[in-house]
Design a protein around this motif. Structure first.
Motif, PDB file in Angstrom:
ATOM      1  N   ILE A 147       0.834  -1.197   0.000  1.00  0.00           N
ATOM      2  CA  ILE A 147       0.000   0.000   0.000  1.00  0.00           C
ATOM      3  C   ILE A 147       0.880   1.263   0.000  1.00  0.00           C
ATOM      4  CG2 ILE A 147      -1.816   1.261   1.225  1.00  0.00           C
ATOM      5  CD1 ILE A 147      -2.704  -1.409  -0.079  1.00  0.00           C
ATOM      6  N   GLY A 148       1.580   1.516   1.080  1.00  0.00           N
ATOM      7  CA  GLY A 148       2.347   2.763   1.217  1.00  0.00           C
ATOM      8  C   GLY A 148       3.557   2.872   0.317  1.00  0.00           C
ATOM      9  N   ASP A 149       4.207   1.744   0.045  1.00  0.00           N
ATOM     10  CA  ASP A 149       5.428   1.792  -0.754  1.00  0.00           C
ATOM     11  C   ASP A 149       5.186   1.585  -2.247  1.00  0.00           C
ATOM     12  OD1 ASP A 149       6.754   2.134   1.618  1.00  0.00           O
ATOM     13  OD2 ASP A 149       7.548   0.092   1.713  1.00  0.00           O
ATOM     14  N   TYR A 150       3.974   1.138  -2.612  1.00  0.00           N
ATOM     15  CA  TYR A 150       3.722   0.801  -4.014  1.00  0.00           C
ATOM     16  C   TYR A 150       2.450   1.461  -4.545  1.00  0.00           C
ATOM     17  CZ  TYR A 150       2.585  -2.225  -8.043  1.00  0.00           C
ATOM     18  OH  TYR A 150       2.231  -2.706  -9.272  1.00  0.00           O
ATOM     19  N   LEU A 151       1.286   0.991  -4.120  1.00  0.00           N
ATOM     20  CA  LEU A 151       0.035   1.453  -4.724  1.00  0.00           C
ATOM     21  C   LEU A 151      -0.353   2.888  -4.372  1.00  0.00           C
ATOM     22  CD1 LEU A 151      -2.174  -1.758  -4.589  1.00  0.00           C
ATOM     23  CD2 LEU A 151      -1.225  -0.647  -6.614  1.00  0.00           C
ATOM     24  N   LEU A 152       0.186   3.439  -3.291  1.00  0.00           N
ATOM     25  CA  LEU A 152      -0.100   4.831  -2.947  1.00  0.00           C
ATOM     26  C   LEU A 152       1.166   5.683  -2.928  1.00  0.00           C
ATOM     27  CD1 LEU A 152      -2.837   4.426  -0.180  1.00  0.00           C
ATOM     28  CD2 LEU A 152      -3.142   4.929  -2.610  1.00  0.00           C
ATOM     29  N   ASN A 153       2.187   5.249  -3.658  1.00  0.00           N
ATOM     30  CA  ASN A 153       3.457   5.966  -3.719  1.00  0.00           C
ATOM     31  C   ASN A 153       3.648   6.533  -5.123  1.00  0.00           C
ATOM     32  OD1 ASN A 153       6.084   6.855  -3.747  1.00  0.00           O
ATOM     33  ND2 ASN A 153       6.998   4.910  -3.130  1.00  0.00           N
ATOM     34  N   THR A 154       3.448   7.828  -5.288  1.00  0.00           N
ATOM     35  CA  THR A 154       3.551   8.447  -6.612  1.00  0.00           C
ATOM     36  C   THR A 154       4.979   8.415  -7.167  1.00  0.00           C
ATOM     37  OG1 THR A 154       3.832  10.645  -5.630  1.00  0.00           O
ATOM     38  CG2 THR A 154       1.584   9.978  -6.235  1.00  0.00           C
ATOM     39  N   GLU A 155       5.954   8.155  -6.310  1.00  0.00           N
ATOM     40  CA  GLU A 155       7.353   8.101  -6.749  1.00  0.00           C
ATOM     41  C   GLU A 155       7.792   6.703  -7.183  1.00  0.00           C
ATOM     42  OE1 GLU A 155       9.094  10.947  -7.056  1.00  0.00           O
ATOM     43  OE2 GLU A 155       7.224  11.897  -6.414  1.00  0.00           O
ATOM     44  N   HIS A 156       6.948   5.710  -6.990  1.00  0.00           N
ATOM     45  CA  HIS A 156       7.322   4.335  -7.358  1.00  0.00           C
ATOM     46  C   HIS A 156       7.383   4.220  -8.881  1.00  0.00           C
ATOM     47  CE1 HIS A 156       7.168  -0.026  -7.835  1.00  0.00           C
ATOM     48  NE2 HIS A 156       7.605  -0.093  -6.589  1.00  0.00           N
ATOM     49  N   PRO A 157       8.457   3.621  -9.434  1.00  0.00           N
ATOM     50  CA  PRO A 157       8.606   3.553 -10.885  1.00  0.00           C
ATOM     51  C   PRO A 157       7.482   2.773 -11.591  1.00  0.00           C
ATOM     52  CG  PRO A 157      10.443   2.440  -9.774  1.00  0.00           C
ATOM     53  CD  PRO A 157       9.592   3.065  -8.720  1.00  0.00           C
ATOM     54  N   GLU A 158       6.908   1.773 -10.944  1.00  0.00           N
ATOM     55  CA  GLU A 158       5.825   0.996 -11.565  1.00  0.00           C
ATOM     56  C   GLU A 158       4.460   1.358 -10.991  1.00  0.00           C
ATOM     57  OE1 GLU A 158       6.789  -3.132 -11.245  1.00  0.00           O
ATOM     58  OE2 GLU A 158       8.790  -2.815 -12.061  1.00  0.00           O
ATOM     59  N   GLY A 159       4.413   1.769  -9.749  1.00  0.00           N
ATOM     60  CA  GLY A 159       3.138   2.052  -9.101  1.00  0.00           C
ATOM     61  C   GLY A 159       2.742   3.512  -9.090  1.00  0.00           C
ATOM     62  N   GLY A 160       3.609   4.382  -9.591  1.00  0.00           N
ATOM     63  CA  GLY A 160       3.335   5.812  -9.532  1.00  0.00           C
ATOM     64  C   GLY A 160       2.039   6.229 -10.202  1.00  0.00           C
ATOM     65  N   GLY A 161       1.783   5.704 -11.384  1.00  0.00           N
ATOM     66  CA  GLY A 161       0.553   6.035 -12.091  1.00  0.00           C
ATOM     67  C   GLY A 161      -0.674   5.503 -11.379  1.00  0.00           C
ATOM     68  N   LYS A 162      -0.553   4.320 -10.824  1.00  0.00           N
ATOM     69  CA  LYS A 162      -1.654   3.731 -10.051  1.00  0.00           C
ATOM     70  C   LYS A 162      -1.913   4.581  -8.812  1.00  0.00           C
ATOM     71  CE  LYS A 162       0.052  -0.653 -11.636  1.00  0.00           C
ATOM     72  NZ  LYS A 162       0.803  -1.853 -11.330  1.00  0.00           N
ATOM     73  N   ALA A 163      -0.839   5.020  -8.171  1.00  0.00           N
ATOM     74  CA  ALA A 163      -0.975   5.844  -6.972  1.00  0.00           C
ATOM     75  C   ALA A 163      -1.690   7.154  -7.298  1.00  0.00           C
ATOM     76  CB  ALA A 163       0.400   6.126  -6.370  1.00  0.00           C
ATOM     77  N   SER A 176      -2.559   7.506   1.960  1.00  0.00           N
ATOM     78  CA  SER A 176      -1.692   6.701   2.816  1.00  0.00           C
ATOM     79  C   SER A 176      -1.909   7.013   4.287  1.00  0.00           C
ATOM     80  CB  SER A 176      -0.224   6.909   2.434  1.00  0.00           C
ATOM     81  OG  SER A 176       0.095   8.279   2.480  1.00  0.00           O
ATOM     82  N   ASP A 177      -2.585   8.126   4.579  1.00  0.00           N
ATOM     83  CA  ASP A 177      -2.880   8.469   5.969  1.00  0.00           C
ATOM     84  C   ASP A 177      -4.022   7.619   6.538  1.00  0.00           C
ATOM     85  OD1 ASP A 177      -4.507   9.788   4.102  1.00  0.00           O
ATOM     86  OD2 ASP A 177      -5.060  11.328   5.554  1.00  0.00           O
ATOM     87  N   VAL A 178      -4.809   6.983   5.652  1.00  0.00           N
ATOM     88  CA  VAL A 178      -5.915   6.115   6.080  1.00  0.00           C
ATOM     89  C   VAL A 178      -5.830   4.810   5.264  1.00  0.00           C
ATOM     90  CG1 VAL A 178      -8.392   5.991   6.497  1.00  0.00           C
ATOM     91  CG2 VAL A 178      -7.294   8.208   6.386  1.00  0.00           C
ATOM     92  N   PRO A 179      -4.790   4.018   5.484  1.00  0.00           N
ATOM     93  CA  PRO A 179      -4.608   2.810   4.666  1.00  0.00           C
ATOM     94  C   PRO A 179      -5.703   1.761   4.865  1.00  0.00           C
ATOM     95  CG  PRO A 179      -3.042   2.822   6.470  1.00  0.00           C
ATOM     96  CD  PRO A 179      -3.731   4.153   6.480  1.00  0.00           C
ATOM     97  N   ASP A 180      -6.353   1.747   6.031  1.00  0.00           N
ATOM     98  CA  ASP A 180      -7.375   0.733   6.279  1.00  0.00           C
ATOM     99  C   ASP A 180      -8.536   0.835   5.305  1.00  0.00           C
ATOM    100  OD1 ASP A 180      -5.827  -0.230   8.319  1.00  0.00           O
ATOM    101  OD2 ASP A 180      -7.015   0.676   9.924  1.00  0.00           O
ATOM    102  N   LEU A 181      -8.869   2.025   4.866  1.00  0.00           N
ATOM    103  CA  LEU A 181      -9.944   2.205   3.897  1.00  0.00           C
ATOM    104  C   LEU A 181      -9.581   1.550   2.571  1.00  0.00           C
ATOM    105  CD1 LEU A 181     -12.654   3.451   3.084  1.00  0.00           C
ATOM    106  CD2 LEU A 181     -11.419   5.554   2.531  1.00  0.00           C
ATOM    107  N   PHE A 182      -8.341   1.737   2.132  1.00  0.00           N
ATOM    108  CA  PHE A 182      -7.885   1.129   0.879  1.00  0.00           C
ATOM    109  C   PHE A 182      -7.821  -0.389   1.024  1.00  0.00           C
ATOM    110  CE2 PHE A 182      -4.400   1.114  -2.592  1.00  0.00           C
ATOM    111  CZ  PHE A 182      -5.348   1.012  -3.595  1.00  0.00           C
ATOM    112  N   LEU A 183      -7.312  -0.870   2.153  1.00  0.00           N
ATOM    113  CA  LEU A 183      -7.262  -2.312   2.400  1.00  0.00           C
ATOM    114  C   LEU A 183      -8.656  -2.924   2.328  1.00  0.00           C
ATOM    115  CD1 LEU A 183      -4.768  -2.387   5.406  1.00  0.00           C
ATOM    116  CD2 LEU A 183      -4.330  -3.269   3.109  1.00  0.00           C
ATOM    117  N   ALA A 184      -9.609  -2.310   3.003  1.00  0.00           N
ATOM    118  CA  ALA A 184     -10.979  -2.830   3.014  1.00  0.00           C
ATOM    119  C   ALA A 184     -11.567  -2.855   1.603  1.00  0.00           C
ATOM    120  CB  ALA A 184     -11.855  -1.998   3.948  1.00  0.00           C
ATOM    121  N   SER A 185     -11.292  -1.832   0.815  1.00  0.00           N
ATOM    122  CA  SER A 185     -11.803  -1.782  -0.557  1.00  0.00           C
ATOM    123  C   SER A 185     -11.176  -2.866  -1.424  1.00  0.00           C
ATOM    124  CB  SER A 185     -11.540  -0.405  -1.169  1.00  0.00           C
ATOM    125  OG  SER A 185     -12.278   0.579  -0.496  1.00  0.00           O
TER     126      SER A 185
END
Length: 112
Positions: free
Chosen positions: A18-34, A44-53
């Motif tokens: 979550i924090g290092d990939y899917l919500l990290n705009t600086e990640h080379p592969e996950g940046g666009g997804k983030a 990333s301040d409320v990761p539980d909402l993303f996890l639940a989804s």
């Protein structure tokens, strides 16, 4: 590692996904997804909402296919996901169950 507690057996998301990939705009592969997920209200301040989804998205009715690999089984889920901003988008999530394991681990998620 968070696991689904909604009765769906064996879904696991490693904390860094979550924090290092899917919500990290600086990640080379996950940046666009983030950028996509952040723009629609996940943070990333409320990761539980993303996890639940993500756990809710990987329901049996969204299973689009599974494929055996030399390392285990890949599961692809496709379907709508309601975003915190109230919009609904078609999301594909990919999960992997390693050989000898009962849990499915999140690999990625993205709009399609």
């Amino acid at each position: 590692m968070p696991e689904s507690d909604d009765g769906t057996p064996g879904l696991t998301i490693a904390d860094p996904k979550i924090g290092d990939y899917l919500l990290n705009t600086e990640h080379p592969e996950g940046g666009g997804k983030a950028k996509f997920f952040l723009a629609h209200g996940f943070g990333s301040d409320v990761p539980d909402l993303f996890l639940a989804s993500l756990f809710a998205h990987a329901r049996p009715s969204h299973l689009a296919g599974e494929q055996a690999t030399g390392f285990g089984t890949k599961f692809v889920y496709e379907g709508p996901m309601i975003m915190p901003d109230g919009s609904t988008w078609r999301i594909r999530s990919v999960w992997h169950r390693p050989l000898g394991e009962t849990r499915r681990f999140l690999v990625t998620a993205y709009p399609f």
